[in-house]
Design a protein around this motif. Structure first.
Motif, PDB file in Angstrom:
ATOM      1  N   LEU A   1       0.823  -1.205   0.000  1.00  0.00           N
ATOM      2  CA  LEU A   1       0.000   0.000   0.000  1.00  0.00           C
ATOM      3  C   LEU A   1       0.857   1.255   0.000  1.00  0.00           C
ATOM      4  O   LEU A   1       0.581   2.208  -0.741  1.00  0.00           O
ATOM      5  CB  LEU A   1      -0.931  -0.008   1.210  1.00  0.00           C
ATOM      6  CG  LEU A   1      -1.938   1.136   1.290  1.00  0.00           C
ATOM      7  CD1 LEU A   1      -2.829   1.165   0.054  1.00  0.00           C
ATOM      8  CD2 LEU A   1      -2.779   1.018   2.549  1.00  0.00           C
ATOM      9  N   ALA A   2       1.922   1.258   0.797  1.00  0.00           N
ATOM     10  CA  ALA A   2       2.815   2.417   0.833  1.00  0.00           C
ATOM     11  C   ALA A   2       3.511   2.602  -0.511  1.00  0.00           C
ATOM     12  O   ALA A   2       3.689   3.737  -0.980  1.00  0.00           O
ATOM     13  CB  ALA A   2       3.845   2.230   1.946  1.00  0.00           C
ATOM     14  N   ARG A   3       3.883   1.515  -1.136  1.00  0.00           N
ATOM     15  CA  ARG A   3       4.539   1.585  -2.449  1.00  0.00           C
ATOM     16  C   ARG A   3       3.593   2.149  -3.505  1.00  0.00           C
ATOM     17  O   ARG A   3       3.986   3.002  -4.308  1.00  0.00           O
ATOM     18  CB  ARG A   3       5.030   0.192  -2.843  1.00  0.00           C
ATOM     19  CG  ARG A   3       5.845   0.149  -4.116  1.00  0.00           C
ATOM     20  CD  ARG A   3       6.482  -1.207  -4.313  1.00  0.00           C
ATOM     21  NE  ARG A   3       5.526  -2.293  -4.475  1.00  0.00           N
ATOM     22  CZ  ARG A   3       5.327  -3.269  -3.598  1.00  0.00           C
ATOM     23  NH1 ARG A   3       6.007  -3.315  -2.464  1.00  0.00           N
ATOM     24  NH2 ARG A   3       4.437  -4.228  -3.836  1.00  0.00           N
ATOM     25  N   LEU A   4       2.354   1.700  -3.497  1.00  0.00           N
ATOM     26  CA  LEU A   4       1.394   2.166  -4.493  1.00  0.00           C
ATOM     27  C   LEU A   4       0.990   3.621  -4.237  1.00  0.00           C
ATOM     28  O   LEU A   4       0.693   4.360  -5.186  1.00  0.00           O
ATOM     29  CB  LEU A   4       0.163   1.271  -4.487  1.00  0.00           C
ATOM     30  CG  LEU A   4       0.392  -0.171  -4.949  1.00  0.00           C
ATOM     31  CD1 LEU A   4      -0.896  -0.976  -4.845  1.00  0.00           C
ATOM     32  CD2 LEU A   4       0.918  -0.207  -6.381  1.00  0.00           C
ATOM     33  N   ALA A   5       0.979   4.035  -2.978  1.00  0.00           N
ATOM     34  CA  ALA A   5       0.645   5.424  -2.667  1.00  0.00           C
ATOM     35  C   ALA A   5       1.691   6.392  -3.212  1.00  0.00           C
ATOM     36  O   ALA A   5       1.406   7.588  -3.394  1.00  0.00           O
ATOM     37  CB  ALA A   5       0.489   5.601  -1.162  1.00  0.00           C
ATOM     38  N   ALA A   6       2.882   5.879  -3.510  1.00  0.00           N
ATOM     39  CA  ALA A   6       3.951   6.703  -4.076  1.00  0.00           C
ATOM     40  C   ALA A   6       4.174   6.417  -5.556  1.00  0.00           C
ATOM     41  O   ALA A   6       5.185   6.849  -6.123  1.00  0.00           O
ATOM     42  CB  ALA A   6       5.249   6.461  -3.305  1.00  0.00           C
ATOM     43  N   ALA A   7       3.226   5.704  -6.187  1.00  0.00           N
ATOM     44  CA  ALA A   7       3.383   5.322  -7.591  1.00  0.00           C
ATOM     45  C   ALA A   7       3.357   6.541  -8.505  1.00  0.00           C
ATOM     46  O   ALA A   7       2.736   7.571  -8.188  1.00  0.00           O
ATOM     47  CB  ALA A   7       2.278   4.351  -7.996  1.00  0.00           C
ATOM     48  N   ALA A   8       4.029   6.414  -9.656  1.00  0.00           N
ATOM     49  CA  ALA A   8       4.064   7.508 -10.625  1.00  0.00           C
ATOM     50  C   ALA A   8       2.699   7.706 -11.278  1.00  0.00           C
ATOM     51  O   ALA A   8       2.380   8.813 -11.709  1.00  0.00           O
ATOM     52  CB  ALA A   8       5.120   7.227 -11.691  1.00  0.00           C
TER      53      ALA A   8
END
Length: 284
Positions: free
Chosen positions: A177-184
């Motif tokens: 979730l944290a990774r996707l919240a920072a997705a381009a």
């Protein structure tokens, strides 16, 4: 020979074989069988007819002999690239007929599922469009990253059956979730942010046997291929009495068949190659 070069050749009988389209092997037009009958005068099309062969997956009829929960594993067979959209739409319709309201978190997770699928489909078509004239793009590698994210969330890359009647199958890991919240991808990032703040149960408790009320309901959803419509009819049984799909691919191909008259053959074949569809959406 690139597809653009192939399409630009002067059209004549036997020069444009549909069973030998010089498309990238990943292109959906190569995943099935169909034929095109064209009448051409002075380089312009005067008549066009598509004949889509038996490419269907039978999901409309299969759902009439499966209970609604089993149906979630079958409703996406016609459009394998945009499968999660059919699952979510079917669940929404059944939930509406049953009077079920899912939690904000379950709704947000469904939306994240759709956005990941949308990003993967958009990346695929960006790659396929570039391949028509041999252009280079990293879109295919990006698609693989989105499919990896889908697999981590749902356990599958395409036919996820992550959606459940009344919610979703599982929650998302905090690291993903944290990774996707920072997705381009802005839409993915925004949706992941919404999941972070959404609360509620992942699913509602259902009775052992879920019966579709004696009613009918139609709804639509916007997919990366266009609008998907679905009509479900219930007769108080645990299986739907009737399910009918109004697929984006069927509409797109029917529109192209009509619009082809007056087009040059080059413009026609290029538009065909750029039309977002899979043949299962056309022949069901």
């Amino acid at each position: 020979m690139t597809f653009v070069d192939w399409a630009a050749r002067a059209y004549a009988d036997g020069t444009h074989r549909i069973d030998a389209l010089p498309l990238n092997p990943l292109h959906p037009l190569l995943h099935g069988e169909f034929a095109i009958s064209l009448e051409v005068e002075a380089g312009h099309i005067t008549a066009c007819q598509f004949d889509v062969h038996a490419n269907h997956r039978g999901d409309e009829k299969l759902l009439e002999v499966r209970d609604v929960r089993q149906g979630l594993a079958l409703i996406d067979r016609h459009g394998w690239l945009t499968a999660p959209y059919a699952e979510v739409l079917f669940a929404r319709i059944v939930e509406s007929m049953l009077g079920i309201t899912i939690s904000p978190r379950a709704a947000a997770l469904r939306e994240l599922l759709l956005q990941l699928n949308r990003a993967a489909v958009d990346s695929l078509w960006e790659f396929l469009d570039a391949s028509l004239d041999g252009s280079n793009t990293d879109a295919l590698a990006l698609r693989e990253l989105w499919l990896d994210e889908l697999e981590e969330l749902t356990g599958a890359r395409m036919h996820s059956t992550y959606t459940r009647i009344g919610g979703v199958a599982n929650d998302i890991a905090a690291a993903q979730l944290a990774r996707l919240a920072a997705a381009a991808d802005e839409q993915v990032a925004d949706t992941a942010g919404a999941v972070e703040t959404a609360e509620g149960a992942l699913s509602v408790t259902l009775p052992k046997v879920v019966r579709v009320p004696h009613a009918d309901h139609y709804a639509e959803i916007d997919t990366p291929h266009g609008v998907l419509g679905m009509w479900v009819i219930g007769r108080g049984d645990k299986v739907p009495h009737r399910v009918h799909l109004r697929t984006a691919g069927f509409t797109a191909l029917a529109t192209l068949e009509r619009d082809a008259v007056g087009m040059t053959t080059e413009a026609f074949f290029l538009r065909l190659a750029q039309t977002r569809l899979v043949l299962g959406e056309v022949s069901r």
